[in-house]
Design a protein around this motif. Structure first.
Motif, short mmCIF file in Angstrom:
data_model
loop_
_atom_site.label_atom_id
_atom_site.label_comp_id
_atom_site.label_asym_id
_atom_site.label_seq_id
_atom_site.Cartn_x
_atom_site.Cartn_y
_atom_site.Cartn_z
N GLU A 242 -7.10 3.89 -11.61
CA GLU A 242 -7.72 2.65 -11.22
C GLU A 242 -6.89 1.62 -10.26
O GLU A 242 -7.69 1.09 -9.45
N VAL A 243 -5.57 1.55 -10.67
CA VAL A 243 -4.89 0.70 -9.91
C VAL A 243 -4.92 1.07 -8.30
O VAL A 243 -5.02 0.32 -7.44
N LYS A 244 -4.61 2.22 -8.28
CA LYS A 244 -4.67 2.74 -6.77
C LYS A 244 -6.18 2.76 -6.12
O LYS A 244 -6.32 2.31 -4.93
N HIS A 245 -7.03 2.74 -6.96
CA HIS A 245 -8.62 2.51 -6.39
C HIS A 245 -8.70 1.01 -5.85
O HIS A 245 -9.39 0.50 -4.73
N TYR A 246 -8.37 0.08 -6.81
CA TYR A 246 -8.58 -1.35 -6.60
C TYR A 246 -7.47 -1.78 -5.45
O TYR A 246 -7.87 -2.78 -4.66
N GLU A 247 -6.32 -1.32 -5.40
CA GLU A 247 -5.46 -1.65 -4.64
C GLU A 247 -5.91 -1.21 -2.88
O GLU A 247 -5.83 -1.91 -1.84
N LYS A 248 -6.74 0.13 -2.85
CA LYS A 248 -7.40 0.06 -1.58
C LYS A 248 -8.20 -1.08 -1.17
O LYS A 248 -8.23 -1.71 -0.05
N TYR A 249 -9.13 -1.50 -2.18
CA TYR A 249 -9.90 -2.94 -1.84
C TYR A 249 -9.20 -3.95 -1.56
O TYR A 249 -9.38 -4.78 -0.57
N ARG A 250 -8.01 -4.15 -2.22
CA ARG A 250 -6.98 -5.36 -1.88
C ARG A 250 -6.50 -5.17 -0.72
O ARG A 250 -6.36 -6.07 0.17
N THR B 255 -3.68 -13.39 -6.02
CA THR B 255 -2.39 -12.46 -5.95
C THR B 255 -1.21 -13.34 -6.35
O THR B 255 -0.25 -12.86 -6.93
N LYS C 176 0.84 -1.24 -0.07
CA LYS C 176 0.07 0.00 -0.13
C LYS C 176 0.68 1.25 0.07
O LYS C 176 0.51 2.29 -1.02
#
Length: 885
Positions: free
Chosen positions: A468-476, A546, A232
């Motif tokens: 988008e990568v940062k957005h989905y990284e938050k959920y991950r 992952t 993160k």
């Protein structure tokens, strides 16, 4: 001659100097030496030999040539210019791998992935590499034609891992469901064995195994937490660094034309220096010529002044000598008459028989005669007649005029060179316009513009994707935190169950404490088992997802990016679709490839070498020194300054010195003067004779004789004071003049002859030497100024090929991409699924050990225990529903 031997000069000088005494030729040098028994003779012989050499060389060859051995002046050396550093402010900052406490774990994950994916990245057609080459080529060019068998064959390791994950995904939840059903019907858990010493070893082993499993789970979940947080923390700056690197690289490429223009503008540095030198060159050349010739000119002027002074002094002393001799001759006649009278009177008086003791003074009285006869010395009237009226020339004015003319050489050079200096300044300004053509014709922009467009397109496309990568990284990250918390909850249940169960066993003597604590420990273990069964499928899903992404990024991208195999794949023709062909997109030559370009850029090569621009643009032709300095050098070579002849003596001055030389002053018999001056004025001393007469007067008895002796003594004193002392003073004065003339006479002819030769030679050679010195100084100035041009052009060549169009930022940007993707994101990403996967699979032994250990923590009534029998008593484990989960 062989070996480059050139004896012509030496042979020529040998022939020309034949017959000269005191002269030797050594190679191209001429040695003048001398002989003599005294310093005066040595100097005279050396001057004579040198004068003969000058006379021999005057009519046939140029001897005085200070330019021949003169080097360019060291006082004004070529300055090393410091040019502005071009391109230093547009460097792409390099990203570096940040050391972490998880580095050992990263190494374990890489080795594990190497075991999972053992197939190499294909760069040539061989074995499995051939299959993957076709797979990648088809996937990139015709995605619909990809065959699943090829993918499975290459990804065999991942397929096996996927099968294990599916098995885990199905088996573990199904086992948990069965376990719950059995517990509901009280058919799972077996029989509690009686409390006896033989079960202690089994209970301790189970406790140890569960503790070890729990410790592994705790270590794994801690690593998972750290890796999850590190992903993160690195994802956001990494996502920012990608467009920032692309933007910086694009600015770097955009700055190349400005950099080329800045290089051209740096011509102002040598231009200012050359203009400054041109402002001072005329005075500097005139001053240098004056400095190099002043020793010879001043020597001639000093010689002229010396000969003029000799003429003045000689004439003065000749006049004194002539006048003194005449005066002495006149006084000698008068003295002779007076002495004759005194002699007769004194001799008759001293010879008288009445004079007591007078015989002793009689001999002195008989010697009362004049001693020196100056009528016998040579006459100087003829010499004075010859020198009469000299000097007719005004030698001080001639010397001042020659000195003034010679000292005006620097001002003359400034006046004569004013126009050529202005023309040279105009030529330098024209060179500025020629230098501008370098920037106008430099072709690097033809190659950088497509690259700039590609970078701008990549930068614009990367921004929304990275968002988008940062957005989905938050959920991950949230999912990772939740599932790691579940594993941590299982660990906590195991630790509490082990603690309470062990405490219950320790308090077995107290039935109430034993029952409550053992029951609580068993329940906590079962809660942990329940959480394990409940969330195992979510854990395996997250781990495999992952793992599939991170593992392929590591094995397909990062590993082959680091060893540059991915560049070789891109370089292979046909591997990339035409729409992504870098050679076409970047307008590169077909002979170029990404691998060699990256390696050269990594070493610091410029785009000039990487893009092979020398084939399309002849930089050496544009930077050839002659095309910028041809006219400048031509104007300097064609410049010619005519120096007027300098006459140090006019006709009157030459006639005066020639008359002085032929006056015969050196032929007078000066020894006769000196011999005559050695004779006393009177043969006997009048003072002694007068004193003797005074003494005789005192002893005389005859008053008459005494009176006559007193009168004679007074007469002698009168002659001594009135005549003899005057003549002695004249003799001293005469001696000074004779000494001066006799000392000068032997060298007079040589000095005058040498002075006349030096004057004639310097008047003839001075314009020639000044002209040669002028050409020499102009040559030194030309070499110096051309050195500034050459220094600038060499800097332009190095800067354009290495600094302005440096390729190193491209290699740095590629390395930054690898560091961001692989070192800062992929490695902690892989460490996360590896740690969480270990925890997930270690939940299985945790479940087994927890269930088996539960029956050892359940309370057993003492009444059900028989110490005399080893038989067991069946009983039912409480149902799972009774745990109130």
């Amino acid at each position: 001659m062989p070996f480059g031997i050139k004896p012509a000069v030496e042979e020529y000088q040998q022939d020309m100097l034949t017959g000269l005494a005191g002269i030797s030729v050594i190679a191209e040098d001429i040695l003048v030496y001398r002989h003599g028994d005294s310093m005066v003779e040595v100097v005279a012989d050396h001057d004579h030999n040198l004068l003969c050499l000058l006379e021999r060389g005057q009519g046939t060859w140029v001897l005085l040539d200070p330019v021949r051995s003169q080097q360019c002046p060291p006082g004004n050396p070529l300055l090393v210019h410091q040019f502005m550093e071009i391109g230093a402010d547009q460097r792409v900052p390099a990203q570096h791998r940040v050391p972490s406490s998880l580095d050992p774990l990263y190494g374990v994950v890489r080795r594990y992935l190497d075991v999972v994916q053992q197939n190499p990245f294909p760069t040539v057609r061989r074995d499995i590499g051939f299959v993957l080459t076709e797979l990648l080529r088809v996937a990139l060019n015709e995605p619909s034609s990809v065959r699943t068998s090829q993918v499975v064959r290459y990804q065999a390791g991942y397929v096996i891992c996927a099968a294990i994950a599916v098995l885990f995904f199905v088996a573990v939840p199904a086992t948990g469901l069965c376990f719950c059903c059995c517990r509901r019907r009280r058919r799972c858990g077996g029989h509690i064995k009686a409390d006896r010493r033989s079960l202690t070893c089994q209970r301790n082993l189970l406790t140890f195994c569960l503790s070890l499993t729990t410790a592994i789970l705790l270590a794994g979940v801690i690593c998972a937490f750290l890796a999850n947080q590190w992903v993160k923390e690195q994802m956001e700056p990494g996502a920012r660094a990608v467009p920032a690197t692309l933007h910086t690289l694009r600015k770097n490429i955009d700055s190349i034309p400005q950099g080329v223009q800045s290089v051209v503008e740096q011509f102002s540095v040598p231009r200012q220096q050359i203009i400054s030198d041109l402002n001072n060159v005329s005075h500097s050349i005139g001053f240098t010529i004056h400095s190099l010739l002043k020793e010879q000119v001043y020597s001639v002027l000093e010689a002229i002044q010396g000969r003029a002074q000799d003429l003045q002094n000689s004439l003065h002393h000749l006049q004194i000598l002539h006048k003194t001799v005449r005066t002495l001759t006149h006084f000698q006649d008068e003295l002779g008459l007076a002495l004759r009278d005194r002699k007769e009177s004194t001799v008759s008086l001293l010879d008288s028989p009445h004079c007591t003791s007078c015989a002793r003074a009689l001999g002195k009285a008989q010697s009362l005669e004049p001693g020196a006869d100056y009528s016998r010395v040579p006459s100087v009237e003829q010499v004075l007649k010859t020198l009469s009226g000299l000097p007719k020339a005004n030698f001080p004015d001639l010397i001042d005029q020659g000195n003034s003319t010679f000292n005006s050489m620097p001002d003359l050079a400034v006046a004569k060179m004013a126009q050529v200096v202005q023309d040279l300044k105009d030529e330098v300004n024209k060179v500025s316009k020629k230098v501008q053509s370098i920037a106008d014709s430099f072709p690097v922009s033809d190659y950088t513009q497509p690259l700039n467009d590609a970078l701008m397109q990549a930068e614009n496309k990367s921004r929304p994707y990275l968002q988008e990568v940062k957005h989905y990284e938050k959920y991950r990250w949230i999912v990772g935190i939740v599932l790691c918390s579940v594993v941590l909850l299982v660990v906590a249940c195991n630790l509490l169950g082990l603690s309470l169960g062990a405490c219950g066993l320790a308090m077995r003597e107290d039935p109430s404490d034993y029952e409550s604590r053992g029951e609580a420990g068993a329940k906590f273990l079962l809660v942990g088992v329940g959480f394990s069964f409940l969330f195992s499928w979510l854990l395996i899903l997250l781990v495999f997802a992952t793992f599939l992404v991170g593992g392929n990024v590591q094995t397909l991208v990062c590993k082959n990016w680091a060893n540059q195999e991915i560049y070789k794949f891109i370089d292979t023709p046909g591997n990339l679709p035409p729409s992504t062909n870098l050679t076409q997109l970047l307008n590169l030559k077909r002979t170029l490839n990404l691998t060699s370009a990256y390696q050269e850029c990594k070493k610091g090569a410029g785009l000039w070498d990487v893009l092979q621009l020398r084939d399309a643009y002849d930089l050496e032709d544009h930077l050839h020194l002659s095309q910028y300095t041809r006219d400048f050098q031509k104007r300097l070579d064609n410049f010619n300054l005519h120096f007027e002849e300098i006459h140090f003596l006019d006709g009157a001055g030459r006639r005066d010195l020639e008359t002085f030389r032929q006056s015969g002053i050196d032929q007078l018999d000066y020894p006769m003067f000196q011999a005559e001056m050695q004779n006393p004025v009177v043969r006997t001393s009048l003072e002694d004779l007068a004193r003797d007469l005074e003494g005789l007067r005192k002893i005389q008895r005859n008053i008459t004789i005494a009176g006559r002796l007193a009168n004679e003594s007074q007469a002698l004193w009168k002659i001594q004071n009135a005549t003899v002392l005057t003549q002695e003073a004249l003799v001293v004065k005469l001696n000074e003049s004779v000494q001066f003339l006799s000392a000068m006479a032997p060298h007079l002819q040589l000095l005058l002859k040498q002075t006349m030769a030096e004057i004639a030679l310097i008047e003839t050679m001075l314009p020639v030497q000044a002209q040669r010195l002028l050409r020499h100084e102009i040559g030194c100035f030309t070499r110096k100024e051309l050195g500034y041009f050459s220094q600038y052009l060499n800097w332009v060549r190095r800067t354009l090929t290495e600094d302005v169009a440096s390729c190193q930022p491209l290699a740095t940007a590629l390395d930054n991409g690898r560091v961001i993707l692989c070192d800062r994101i992929a490695e902690p990403w892989n460490a996360f699924w590896f740690s969480l996967g270990c925890c997930t699979f270690f939940l299985i032994p945790s479940i087994i050990f927890a269930i088996k250990l539960t029956k050892h923590f359940r309370p057993i009534r003492n009444r059900l225990i028989s110490t005399a029998s080893e038989e067991t008593y069946p009983f039912h484990i409480p149902r799972v529903t009774a745990l109130k989960l």
